[in-house]
Design an enzyme around this catalytic site. Structure first.
Site, PDB file in Angstrom:
ATOM      1  N   CYS A 164      44.415  14.142 -20.556  1.00 55.81           N
ATOM      2  CA  CYS A 164      43.344  13.201 -21.503  1.00 55.81           C
ATOM      3  C   CYS A 164      44.376  12.124 -20.970  1.00 55.81           C
ATOM      4  O   CYS A 164      43.194  10.748 -22.046  1.00 55.81           O
ATOM      5  CB  CYS A 164      44.770  12.966 -22.850  1.00 55.81           C
ATOM      6  SG  CYS A 164      44.161  15.211 -23.868  1.00 55.81           S
ATOM      7  N   HIS A 304      47.501   4.760 -26.998  1.00 54.87           N
ATOM      8  CA  HIS A 304      47.255   6.274 -27.410  1.00 54.87           C
ATOM      9  C   HIS A 304      47.088   7.182 -28.716  1.00 54.87           C
ATOM     10  O   HIS A 304      45.975   7.174 -28.590  1.00 54.87           O
ATOM     11  CB  HIS A 304      48.284   7.043 -26.230  1.00 54.87           C
ATOM     12  CG  HIS A 304      47.715   9.016 -25.644  1.00 54.87           C
ATOM     13  ND1 HIS A 304      46.511   8.048 -25.120  1.00 54.87           N
ATOM     14  CD2 HIS A 304      48.068   9.375 -26.039  1.00 54.87           C
ATOM     15  CE1 HIS A 304      45.974  10.075 -24.879  1.00 54.87           C
ATOM     16  NE2 HIS A 304      47.149  11.019 -25.733  1.00 54.87           N
ATOM     17  N   GLU A 315      55.666   7.509 -28.565  1.00 54.20           N
ATOM     18  CA  GLU A 315      54.865   5.756 -28.117  1.00 54.20           C
ATOM     19  C   GLU A 315      55.105   4.791 -29.235  1.00 54.20           C
ATOM     20  O   GLU A 315      55.371   3.645 -28.505  1.00 54.20           O
ATOM     21  CB  GLU A 315      53.343   6.327 -27.977  1.00 54.20           C
ATOM     22  CG  GLU A 315      52.750   4.767 -27.741  1.00 54.20           C
ATOM     23  CD  GLU A 315      51.431   4.786 -27.646  1.00 54.20           C
ATOM     24  OE1 GLU A 315      50.051   4.170 -26.939  1.00 54.20           O
ATOM     25  OE2 GLU A 315      50.663   6.081 -27.973  1.00 54.20           O
ATOM     26  N   LYS A 333      41.600   6.574 -31.865  1.00 53.85           N
ATOM     27  CA  LYS A 333      41.638   8.155 -31.876  1.00 53.85           C
ATOM     28  C   LYS A 333      41.337   7.864 -34.040  1.00 53.85           C
ATOM     29  O   LYS A 333      41.334   9.222 -34.238  1.00 53.85           O
ATOM     30  CB  LYS A 333      42.289   8.744 -31.525  1.00 53.85           C
ATOM     31  CG  LYS A 333      42.200   8.802 -30.132  1.00 53.85           C
ATOM     32  CD  LYS A 333      43.961   9.534 -29.195  1.00 53.85           C
ATOM     33  CE  LYS A 333      43.677   9.839 -27.559  1.00 53.85           C
ATOM     34  NZ  LYS A 333      43.911   8.069 -27.420  1.00 53.85           N
ATOM     35  N   HIS A 338      40.231  12.488 -31.023  1.00 56.53           N
ATOM     36  CA  HIS A 338      41.063  12.105 -29.536  1.00 56.53           C
ATOM     37  C   HIS A 338      39.582  13.300 -28.650  1.00 56.53           C
ATOM     38  O   HIS A 338      39.347  14.558 -28.583  1.00 56.53           O
ATOM     39  CB  HIS A 338      41.828  13.244 -29.626  1.00 56.53           C
ATOM     40  CG  HIS A 338      42.835  13.005 -28.159  1.00 56.53           C
ATOM     41  ND1 HIS A 338      42.444  12.898 -27.290  1.00 56.53           N
ATOM     42  CD2 HIS A 338      43.958  13.505 -27.883  1.00 56.53           C
ATOM     43  CE1 HIS A 338      43.066  12.448 -26.017  1.00 56.53           C
ATOM     44  NE2 HIS A 338      43.696  13.405 -26.255  1.00 56.53           N
ATOM     45  N   PHE A 397      48.563  15.519 -21.253  1.00 51.61           N
ATOM     46  CA  PHE A 397      49.385  17.021 -20.588  1.00 51.61           C
ATOM     47  C   PHE A 397      49.140  17.085 -19.714  1.00 51.61           C
ATOM     48  O   PHE A 397      49.007  17.066 -18.871  1.00 51.61           O
ATOM     49  CB  PHE A 397      47.836  17.931 -21.764  1.00 51.61           C
ATOM     50  CG  PHE A 397      48.490  18.302 -22.862  1.00 51.61           C
ATOM     51  CD1 PHE A 397      48.838  18.161 -23.388  1.00 51.61           C
ATOM     52  CD2 PHE A 397      48.048  20.004 -22.679  1.00 51.61           C
ATOM     53  CE1 PHE A 397      48.996  18.379 -24.884  1.00 51.61           C
ATOM     54  CE2 PHE A 397      47.753  19.700 -24.337  1.00 51.61           C
ATOM     55  CZ  PHE A 397      47.621  19.054 -25.511  1.00 51.61           C
TER      56      PHE A 397
END
Length: 409
Positions: A164, A304, A315, A333, A338, A397
């Protein structure tokens, strides 16, 4: 603040997203602050039957030409965004020196729908039914290769896969190609389209997706107390990068400046972020160091913000620790879902537009951040703010962390 690194100009942007298939509609959708999550007929009967898909765009028609039949959907989206960005930059591939033009296009998964379709044909009809173009359509670097062909770009053509964070990694690598003199122009970003029953179910089985099947539009809710997972989306975004001096020499006023980038790896877990955000913080600090900024110089954070319990907790802690002066925070998002490998590039474009317009879009579905987050989240309506310097976070990931530092031109 001491800005010492060579500054790179963002001279053009292109975006194809669930909020819109061009810059204007994308920005309007972000500023409206409403989710584009919808139920999908293709996902009917799956544990999660909704997503943020690109609607209202005939992708084949937008790509055009005789070669469209050989491209998977993620390739087409990347090519559309790349063409937009090059046109926006006022450049013409017919006249540039293609040997000095690079393409860096991050893709996480590739043509999974092509793969699954051909696997079913193999089982049902035998080897003769498998397409001879399966491999070149499926491989993740197909997008970068097709963009390079279309743009006659003969410099480095790269396809970073950092899950991502791939789109942001692509922009960081593109900056390196410019600063080291390997290219004069780089078209960079990310693309992804995996809204298939197999992939969506796989994400659902691992517990990553929101289960708000009764209300898809409310499912993506970054930093909310009751967040329960992300909404998967598709899209692509590309930027044209040049050295600032080169852009200005050809009479181009940069849309924004990419002042620094930072990357790190958690080396902690295949899918979960390191809970304290130490790896992510190292990426933030590297970007600030390259830009010559202190943390206090940052006016805005494009988070993010996946709407998952673990990512947002990490975060939120990171932002409040590194930026105690509480810069404004947004998280696209909530609106577009996403988009995986495309997310970092889409959010980079959002950062550029925030710097240009002096407006921070709100986080969809968020009235106030969870009580444990000391964040100045923009909610409900856009906030007018003169943003001079912003950072965009991307995490993937595998523990990949990438941070891009932009400033107003």
């Amino acid at each position: 603040m001491t800005e010492t690194a060579e500054t790179v100009a963002v001279s053009g942007v292109g975006v194809v997203s669930p909020a819109g298939a061009d810059e204007t509609s994308f920005w309007d959708g972000l500023c409206a602050g409403r989710s584009f999550a919808r139920r999908s007929a293709e996902l009917a009967g799956m544990p999660v039957d909704f997503a943020c898909a690109i609607d209202g765009l005939d992708v084949d028609e937008a790509v055009g030409g005789r070669s469209v039949w050989r491209m998977a959907r993620f390739v087409k989206l990347g090519l559309i965004a790349a063409r937009q960005a090059v046109a926006d930059a006022g450049l013409d591939p017919a006249t540039w020196d293609g040997r000095r033009v690079g393409v860096v296009l991050g893709v996480g998964v590739g043509g999974v729908s092509v793969l699954t379709d051909n696997a079913l044909k193999l089982e049902a009809q035998g080897p003769g039914a498998v397409s001879p173009l399966l491999v070149p359509m499926m491989i993740p670097n197909a997008a970068g290769g097709e963009v390079a062909i279309a743009l006659k770009a003969q410099g480095p053509s790269l396809a970073p896969a950092t899950a991502c964070a791939s789109g942001a990694t692509a922009i960081a690598v593109a900056r390196d190609l410019l600063v080291t003199g390997q290219c004069d122009i780089v078209v960079a970003g990310g693309a992804e389209s995996v809204l298939t029953p197999l992939v969506v179910t796989a994400f659902a089985r691992m517990g990553a997706l929101s289960r708000r099947t009764g209300d898809p539009g409310a499912a993506s809710r970054p930093f909310a107390q009751d967040r329960d997972g992300f909404v998967i989306g598709e899209g692509a975004a590309m930027v044209v990068l040049e050295r600032e001096a080169d852009a200005r020499a050809r009479g181009r006023v940069p849309r924004a400046l990419l002042a620094g980038t930072g990357s790190s790896t958690d080396a902690y877990h295949p899918t979960a972020p390191e809970p304290q955000g130490r790896g992510a913080q190292a990426a933030v600090e590297a970007a600030l160091r390259e830009a010559g900024w202190s943390a206090a110089d940052v006016d805005h954070v494009n988070a993010h913000g996946t709407s998952t319990p673990l990512n947002d907790a990490m975060e939120g802690m990171l932002i409040s620790r590194v930026f105690p002066h509480r810069p404004s925070v947004t998280a696209p998002k909530g609106v577009v879902g996403h988009t995986l490998a495309a997310a970092g590039a889409i959010e980079a474009v959002a950062c550029v537009l925030t710097l240009e317009h002096g407006v921070v879009p709100p986080i969809a579905n968020l009235d106030a951040p969870a009580v444990e987050f000391d964040l100045d989240c923009v909610t409900k309506t856009p906030r007018r703010q003169q943003v001079e310097r912003a950072v965009s976070h991307s995490f993937g990931f595998g523990g990949h962390n990438v941070v891009l530092a932009f400033r107003r031109a």
